[in-house]
Design an enzyme around this catalytic site. Structure first.
Site, short mmCIF file in Angstrom:
data_model
loop_
_atom_site.label_atom_id
_atom_site.label_comp_id
_atom_site.label_asym_id
_atom_site.label_seq_id
_atom_site.Cartn_x
_atom_site.Cartn_y
_atom_site.Cartn_z
N HIS A 47 0.98 -1.19 -0.10
CA HIS A 47 0.00 -0.08 -0.07
C HIS A 47 0.75 1.10 0.16
O HIS A 47 0.54 2.09 0.72
CB HIS A 47 -0.97 -0.29 1.37
N THR A 48 2.05 1.21 -0.57
CA THR A 48 2.89 2.23 -0.79
C THR A 48 2.92 2.97 -2.22
O THR A 48 3.35 4.03 -2.59
CB THR A 48 4.37 2.04 -0.38
N SER A 80 -10.84 -17.88 -22.40
CA SER A 80 -9.82 -18.41 -21.28
C SER A 80 -10.30 -19.61 -20.75
O SER A 80 -11.42 -19.97 -20.61
CB SER A 80 -10.12 -17.08 -20.10
N ALA A 135 -6.23 -14.10 -5.00
CA ALA A 135 -5.32 -14.57 -3.91
C ALA A 135 -4.16 -13.61 -3.64
O ALA A 135 -3.40 -14.03 -2.95
CB ALA A 135 -4.77 -15.97 -4.44
N SER A 139 -3.18 -11.98 -10.36
CA SER A 139 -3.49 -12.76 -11.63
C SER A 139 -4.13 -11.62 -12.75
O SER A 139 -4.06 -11.75 -13.72
CB SER A 139 -4.94 -13.68 -11.45
N SER A 140 -4.82 -10.51 -12.11
CA SER A 140 -5.13 -9.38 -13.18
C SER A 140 -4.01 -8.89 -13.81
O SER A 140 -4.14 -8.65 -15.21
CB SER A 140 -5.80 -8.29 -12.61
N GLU A 172 -6.74 -0.99 -15.82
CA GLU A 172 -7.49 -1.48 -14.94
C GLU A 172 -8.02 -0.19 -14.06
O GLU A 172 -9.05 -0.34 -13.54
CB GLU A 172 -6.40 -2.05 -13.65
N ASP A 184 2.06 -3.98 -9.64
CA ASP A 184 1.90 -5.53 -9.99
C ASP A 184 2.33 -5.49 -11.55
O ASP A 184 3.01 -6.61 -11.70
CB ASP A 184 0.37 -5.81 -9.82
N TYR A 236 -10.03 -0.87 -0.63
CA TYR A 236 -8.76 -0.67 -1.00
C TYR A 236 -9.13 0.91 -1.31
O TYR A 236 -8.23 1.75 -1.29
CB TYR A 236 -8.54 -1.33 -2.56
#
Ligand code: GLA
Length: 394
Positions: A47-48, A80, A135, A139-140, A172, A184, A236
């Site tokens: 969360h930085t 997919s 998780a 994955s995104s 995103e 990510d 979030y």
């Protein structure tokens, strides 16, 4: 050990075969290529990344593979092996307000690339992934980055890796509607085998630091709590706006700019809630820098206290841990892990543990017992190997 480099490679080969075969079945031709992009585990710096701060993720040997081929019309099709509905959409109908669900991630990236001037035309895409969804292992980002490298190369975009990562983040943010930072996608795009990515999310300067796990006799274990993270998106976004509010109250562009002394001086002005949120970010940034120093000295085995402090700060100040994550961390430490903490956004998801090689089997067996004793459903603990970022495979 239940998985390792050999198992990881075997799975990857199988994924490549699967996407090629499905592509052939669906289109009657061979794909123009197969690309792959990994998930990530963040060692520290949570969360930085939306506070212009520091992060230290690694790419892992869990990935999304995509077989892709150009079409002669202007349709984008995507299917997919894991996700729901296949997509078949005109290129003029992608972007904000376009296809939703899983399709938003991949068509969103196609839209961003076109916005950036890449002449993406009609394309068929077939995906297969083994990054568990929801998780906390990105994955995104793996789906976005696999799409980005494939489309960029197919349509000769020649964007650099950072631009492709930021295209994933923008998709995103603007198409999926999740206000995530860039960690990510940068990890998935720039990860390197046996290295951690030290990233300054303000300048986007990235440095590869040897992780040194093998030399230290340590294995990276992920404990997927499999706990559904209810309202994770809303929570979030709420954390993000609290940070922005705290930064405004202190008159700085982002919490990255706040020293511990400034934070203490602003305590009354901020009030307890915002103070604790900001304290997490300020102390976490400092922990990343300390962790980088340790890795530079080849001392990955001494990360334990920093991981413990990070977890405590996320649990108590930032309030994004969960009972499952706390049990996972405590269970791994009791079993002899040299360090453990939640990784990713939290609210469920996964914990990481640095485990002496000889204790890996014990951790894999004992952590589920700790969950059972706590009356929690079984988690899924597994070994990950620090792997390479997005690349073409065939
Ligand atoms: C999610 C987001 C990242 C980052 C982490 C928390 O993974 O996608 O940008 O904010 O949470 O560190």
């Amino acid at each position: 050990m239940t998985t390792g480099p050999a198992a990881g490679t075997a799975t990857l080969d199988a994924q490549v075969e699967r996407v090629r075969a499905t592509f052939r079945e669906r289109t009657g031709r061979d794909p123009d290529g197969v690309w792959v992009a990994p998930g990530r585990v963040n060692l520290i710096g949570e969360h930085t990344d939306y506070n212009d701060g520091f992060v230290l993720p690694v790419a892992i040997d869990r990935q999304v593979a995509v077989a892709a081929g150009r079409r002669s019309d202007d349709r984008l099709t995507a299917v997919s092996h894991q996700a729901g509905e296949p997509v078949d959409v005109g290129l003029d109908a992608i972007g904000p307000g376009g296809p939703g669900g899983w399709a938003a991630y991949t068509t969103g990236v196609a839209w961003v690339l076109r916005e950036l001037g890449v002449s993406v035309g009609g394309t068929d895409l077939v995906f297969d992934g083994n990054v568990p969804g929801g998780a906390g292992l990105s994955s995104s980002a793996a789906l976005e980055c696999a799409t980005a490298v494939a489309l960029d190369e197919l349509w000769d975009g020649r964007l650099d890796r950072q631009a492709l990562a930021l295209a994933g983040q923008r998709a995103e943010n603007e198409v999926v509607g999740a206000p995530v930072g860039a960690m990510d996608q940068m990890a998935s795009m720039l990860g390197r085998r046996d290295h951690a990515l030290f990233l300054d999310t303000r300048s986007m300067e990235a440095e590869q630091i040897p992780a040194g796990l093998e030399g230290a006799g340590l294995t990276l274990v992920v404990i997927d709590t499999r706990a559904p993270h209810a309202n994770a998106d809303g929570a979030y976004a709420e954390r993000r706006s609290s940070c922005e509010e705290a930064a405004r109250a202190m008159g700085v562009a982002a919490l990255r700019d706040v020293t511990p002394e400034q934070l203490d001086a602003a305590r009354d002005r901020l009030g307890g809630h915002l103070y604790r949120r900001a304290r997490h970010v300020v102390t976490e940034n400092a922990r990343v820098l300390e962790a980088v120093d340790l890795l530079r000295r080849g001392d990955v085995g001494r990360l334990g206290p920093l991981l413990a402090a990070s977890h405590a700060s996320l649990r108590d100040d930032y309030e994004v841990s969960s009972r499952e994550l706390d049990v996972a961390v405590d269970g791994a430490l009791e079993c002899g892990a040299v360090g453990a903490r939640m990784t990713g956004a939290g609210f469920g998801g996964s914990a990481l543990a640095l485990v002496p090689d000889g204790l890996v089997d014990a951790v894999l067996a004992t952590v589920p017992e700790a969950f059972a004793r706590a009356g929690l459903p079984a988690p899924d603990p597994f070994v990950v190997v620090v792997g390479d970022g997005a690349r073409r495979l065939a």
